[in-house]
Design an enzyme around this catalytic site. Structure first.
Site, PDB file in Angstrom:
ATOM      1  CB  CYS A 145       1.143  67.324   0.947  1.00 50.28           C
ATOM      2  SG  CYS A 145       2.661  68.184   1.305  1.00 50.28           S
TER       3      CYS A 145
ATOM      4  NE  ARG B  13      -1.548  62.125   0.627  1.00 49.80           N
ATOM      5  CZ  ARG B  13      -1.330  61.303  -0.393  1.00 49.80           C
ATOM      6  NH1 ARG B  13      -1.786  60.083  -0.341  1.00 49.80           N
ATOM      7  NH2 ARG B  13      -0.664  61.700  -1.451  1.00 49.80           N
TER       8      ARG B  13
ATOM      9  CD1 TRP C   8       6.564  64.241   5.570  1.00 52.14           C
ATOM     10  CD2 TRP C   8       7.477  64.870   3.617  1.00 52.14           C
ATOM     11  NE1 TRP C   8       7.823  63.707   5.495  1.00 52.14           N
ATOM     12  CE2 TRP C   8       8.414  64.070   4.316  1.00 52.14           C
ATOM     13  CE3 TRP C   8       7.838  65.371   2.368  1.00 52.14           C
ATOM     14  CZ2 TRP C   8       9.670  63.757   3.813  1.00 52.14           C
ATOM     15  CZ3 TRP C   8       9.091  65.075   1.868  1.00 52.14           C
ATOM     16  CH2 TRP C   8       9.995  64.266   2.587  1.00 52.14           C
TER      17      TRP C   8
ATOM     18  CG  ASN D  37       0.672  65.686  -2.603  1.00 50.69           C
ATOM     19  OD1 ASN D  37       1.828  65.652  -2.219  1.00 50.69           O
ATOM     20  ND2 ASN D  37       0.008  64.592  -2.936  1.00 50.69           N
ATOM     21  N   GLY D  38       3.085  67.962  -3.919  1.00 49.76           N
ATOM     22  CA  GLY D  38       4.037  67.718  -5.008  1.00 49.76           C
ATOM     23  C   GLY D  38       5.168  68.722  -4.930  1.00 49.76           C
TER      24      GLY D  38
ATOM     25  CD  GLU E 258       9.562  45.495   6.960  1.00 50.95           C
ATOM     26  OE1 GLU E 258      10.299  46.117   6.190  1.00 50.95           O
ATOM     27  OE2 GLU E 258       8.490  45.966   7.382  1.00 50.95           O
TER      28      GLU E 258
ATOM     29  CE  LYS F 181       7.973  48.659   9.667  1.00 52.24           C
ATOM     30  NZ  LYS F 181       7.761  48.258   8.318  1.00 52.24           N
TER      31      LYS F 181
ATOM     32  CD  GLU G  96       8.950  52.634   9.332  1.00 51.30           C
ATOM     33  OE1 GLU G  96       8.718  53.562   8.565  1.00 51.30           O
ATOM     34  OE2 GLU G  96       8.612  51.460   9.088  1.00 51.30           O
TER      35      GLU G  96
ATOM     36  CG  HIS H  17      32.507  38.924   6.124  1.00 53.07           C
ATOM     37  ND1 HIS H  17      33.736  38.375   5.814  1.00 53.07           N
ATOM     38  CD2 HIS H  17      31.619  37.900   6.032  1.00 53.07           C
ATOM     39  CE1 HIS H  17      33.594  37.093   5.508  1.00 53.07           C
ATOM     40  NE2 HIS H  17      32.307  36.781   5.647  1.00 53.07           N
TER      41      HIS H  17
ATOM     42  CE  LYS I 102       0.973  53.300   5.226  1.00 53.79           C
ATOM     43  NZ  LYS I 102       1.849  52.304   5.868  1.00 53.79           N
TER      44      LYS I 102
HETATM   45  O1  M6R Z   1       3.647  52.753  -0.535  1.00 55.89           O
HETATM   46  P1  M6R Z   1       4.925  52.028  -0.824  1.00 55.89           P
HETATM   47  O2  M6R Z   1       4.878  50.602  -0.465  1.00 55.89           O
HETATM   48  O3  M6R Z   1       5.400  52.230  -2.240  1.00 55.89           O
HETATM   49  O4  M6R Z   1       5.981  52.724   0.127  1.00 55.89           O
HETATM   50  C1  M6R Z   1       7.339  52.378   0.110  1.00 55.89           C
HETATM   51  C2  M6R Z   1       8.034  52.881   1.362  1.00 55.89           C
HETATM   52  O5  M6R Z   1       7.943  54.270   1.460  1.00 55.89           O
HETATM   53  C3  M6R Z   1       7.433  52.264   2.635  1.00 55.89           C
HETATM   54  O6  M6R Z   1       7.451  50.873   2.583  1.00 55.89           O
HETATM   55  C4  M6R Z   1       8.216  52.729   3.891  1.00 55.89           C
HETATM   56  O7  M6R Z   1       9.490  52.185   3.854  1.00 55.89           O
HETATM   57  C5  M6R Z   1       7.444  52.324   5.147  1.00 55.89           C
HETATM   58  N1  M6R Z   1       7.275  53.449   6.016  1.00 55.89           N
HETATM   59  C6  M6R Z   1       8.108  51.264   5.931  1.00 55.89           C
HETATM   60  O8  M6R Z   1       7.394  50.910   7.066  1.00 55.89           O
END
Ligand code: M6R
Length: 613
Positions: A2, A27, A74, A100-101, A486, A490, A493, A509, A608
């Site tokens: 949010c 956000r 969100w 927000n929260g 990673e 990517k 997501e 395994h 984000k």
């Molecule tokens: O802002 P932060 O680095 O603490 O966020 C952590 C995760 O939410 C963030 O890295 C998330 O996994 C990303 N969308 C990955 O691309």
């Protein structure tokens, strides 16, 4: 999670709110809305979907006003629809709120309010809060700021809120706990927002609210801050240092692509003043200021989430190999609830792009309570984690707007690599010659990334071959194992293809059972150590008809013969390889997501900045 924006002053509020909401859309983008106060009439316009939907909807209304609040959501409580979109009215529609929260005790509060005759229109926790404020204001005959303050003493949970009262049209009330809120101070005008991006083009002077603080900003340019215990506080001011161009796409189709291509620059920015290749040293001011703690640490524990956690895994290899410091890497969400053993000789390093991740913040609080020294590796300047930690370093990657983290990841790796090299040298676990040689080599990383980015067209072509897959496997060993994790994250997501990252040797395994001709297997095969082993892993995949895409060192003809496709990257010292090998994986995910017509910058269900647990 949010985004909030608000304005009071002499300008038209609506365009400021809309522009701000667009900046904050990273956000959350389930719905958006604004409340505008004009001639003592409070009007709310809100719509499911992105800010553009709101703009189209609001065209039919008069949006003239010099005071207003806005929100991009969100969803937590209540599905994403018009009804649950913010702002929310109080029962008599005199008050309105954006939030927000999460109000954790909203259920108990709601039941009590219903017994007092309150009727709710939405399924949100936020609407409960504005009814609570209304009830307190009415029953205790309080000003809006007092009603907000008293209401917040009854609330359990996290909040950044902004409240407007139709009867008090020359003020806005705002408060925060565990969700960020910045107040921008102009000439007889104020801007409030979840981060500084909606504020930057109007004023550079800001104050960041702290937990349990309530601010009242007035149209005459005055403002006050209190804590919820009713004590007056002196605000501390900061001056923003951010360029507006960084908030625009700058000719790229998506922020993610722009951010991938920015990496040679952002890594150089992270190194600036901290690494000198001519003299062969690297240093970080805040490590230097706490050097005894670092040199005498029994253990370093990295806490983080998502991509930042992957950066922590790379750091584990670096710190243990170079500085011989025992390392643990923890998901912040597990660490905070599992009663970890911590001593004053432990250093907890929290890694976070946004600096607002709720679980990482909670892990920091726990570590501090238990006496550990807590260090932050953060991108967003002035963020909650930057302020909550005992000390720390910024990665200076600039605003990262694409939800998928790219330049922040390589910024985190850059900073952690400099830290590991410096500590290793200071501890005497590497020789001066090796230290100097590595510093020189490290300084070439931006150029090597530049060279890697030139393979973009080839990577786009490879993306075309696997874009319709439903699964993908990413394999890597040693420093490139976290890169495999990673790469898989990517792809998941932004393209919604199921992907898993595995240490290459672990494949046999279990995951090997998944391999057939439909399964793309992306192997990061640049390691010098264990090269033969990774070659064997590729053979194992090929023997089962898997489709192999290998990331290899330029000139590697051996793997080229085995793999279906190779992506070459410049030769690089193994300890720095994640910085370069992660680049083609970012591009591969990006192109696949574009080909699948996914919204690359704003993938479904994600936000984000994850400010809820
Ligand atoms: O802002 P932060 O680095 O603490 O966020 C952590 C995760 O939410 C963030 O890295 C998330 O996994 C990303 N969308 C990955 O691309």
């Amino acid at each position: 999670m949010c985004g909030i924006v608000a304005y009071i002053g002499n300008r038209q509020a609506y365009p400021i709110l809309i522009k701000g909401l667009k900046r904050l859309e990273y956000r959350g983008y389930d719905s958006s809305g604004v409340a505008l106060l004009n001639d003592k009439n409070l009007n709310i316009y809100k719509k499911k979907g992105k800010v553009d939907e709101l703009v189209a909807f609001a065209e039919q209304f008069d949006t003239t006003s010099t005071i207003g609040i806005g929100h991009t959501r969100w969803a937590t409580h209540g599905e994403p629809n018009d009804k649950n979109a913010h702002p929310h009215f109080s029962g008599d529609s005199n008050l309105t709120i954006v939030h927000n929260g999460i109000i954790e005790n909203y259920d108990i509060l709601k039941t009590a309010l219903e017994q007092q005759g309150h009727v709710f229109k939405s399924d949100t926790d936020t609407e409960v809060l504005i009814h609570l404020i209304e009830e307190i204001q009415r029953s205790e005959n309080l000003s809006i700021e007092e009603a907000v303050r008293v209401a917040l003493t009854k609330v359990v949970g996290a909040y950044a809120i902004v409240v407007l009262d139709e009867k008090e049209p020359d003020k806005i009330v705002a408060a925060r706990k565990s969700s960020p809120l910045v107040v921008g101070i102009g000439e007889n005008e104020f801007f409030l927002a979840s981060d500084a991006t909606p504020i930057i083009e109007y004023t550079k002077k800001v104050t960041y609210l702290n937990d349990e603080e309530v601010a009242v900003v007035h149209r005459d340019g005055t403002f006050q801050i209190k804590n919820i215990q009713n004590e007056n506080l002196e605000p501390s001011f900061q001056y923003l240092d951010m360029q507006i161009e960084l908030l625009e796409k700058g000719g790229y189709d998506y922020f993610m692509l722009k951010e991938i291509f920015q990496q040679p620059q952002t890594i150089s920015d992270c190194m600036r003043g901290r690494l000198n290749a001519n003299e062969g040293w690297t240093t970080l001011g805040s490590v230097e200021n706490n050097i005894e703690k670092f040199l005498n640490a029994d253990r370093i524990i990295f806490v983080a989430c998502g991509t930042s956690w992957h950066a922590g895994l790379v750091a584990e290899y670096l710190f243990e190999e170079l500085a011989r410091i025992p390392v643990e890497v923890e998901y912040a969400s597990e660490f905070r609830y599992r009663n970890p053993v911590l001593t004053e000789k432990d250093i907890v390093i929290a890694i976070s792009q946004s600096g607002e991740t709720a679980d990482t913040l909670a892990a920091i609080e726990l570590a501090k309570e238990r006496g550990a020294f807590v260090y932050g590796v953060v991108n967003v300047v002035g963020s909650s984690i930057a302020r909550a930690t005992d000390s720390g370093s910024y990665i200076h990657a600039g605003p990262e707007i694409g939800v998928a983290s790219t330049k922040a990841f390589t910024g985190q790796l850059t900073l952690l690599t400099m830290m590991a090299l410096n500590l290793a040298y200071r501890k005497g676990t590497i020789s001066q010659d090796y230290y100097r040689q590595m510093v020189v080599e490290f300084s070439t990383i931006p150029t090597k990334i530049e060279e890697t980015l030139k393979y973009n067209d080839k990577i786009e072509f490879i993306a075309e071959q696997i874009k319709d897959s439903t699964n993908a496997l990413y394999l890597g060993r040693g420093y490139n194992f976290p890169v495999a994790l990673e790469g898989a994250l990517k792809l998941k997501e932004i393209s919604y293809i199921h992907a898993e990252g595995y240490p290459a040797a672990e494949m046999k395994h279990g995951p090997i059972a998944l391999i057939d001709e439909m399964m793309p297997v992306i192997v990061i095969a640049t390691n010098k150590s264990a090269y033969e082993k990774i070659v064997s892993n590729i053979q194992e995949v090929k023997a089962r008809k898997g489709f192999v895409i290998a990331i290899v060192t330029e000139g590697d003809k051996h793997i080229q013969k085995m793999a279906d496709f190779v992506i070459e990257i410049p030769e690089v010292e193994e300890i720095f390889s994640p910085l370069v090998s992660s680049i083609p994986l970012q591009l591969l995910s990006y192109h696949i997501a574009v080909m699948r017509e996914c919204n690359v910058d704003q993938p479904r269900n994600l936000a984000k900045s994850v400010t809820v647990e």
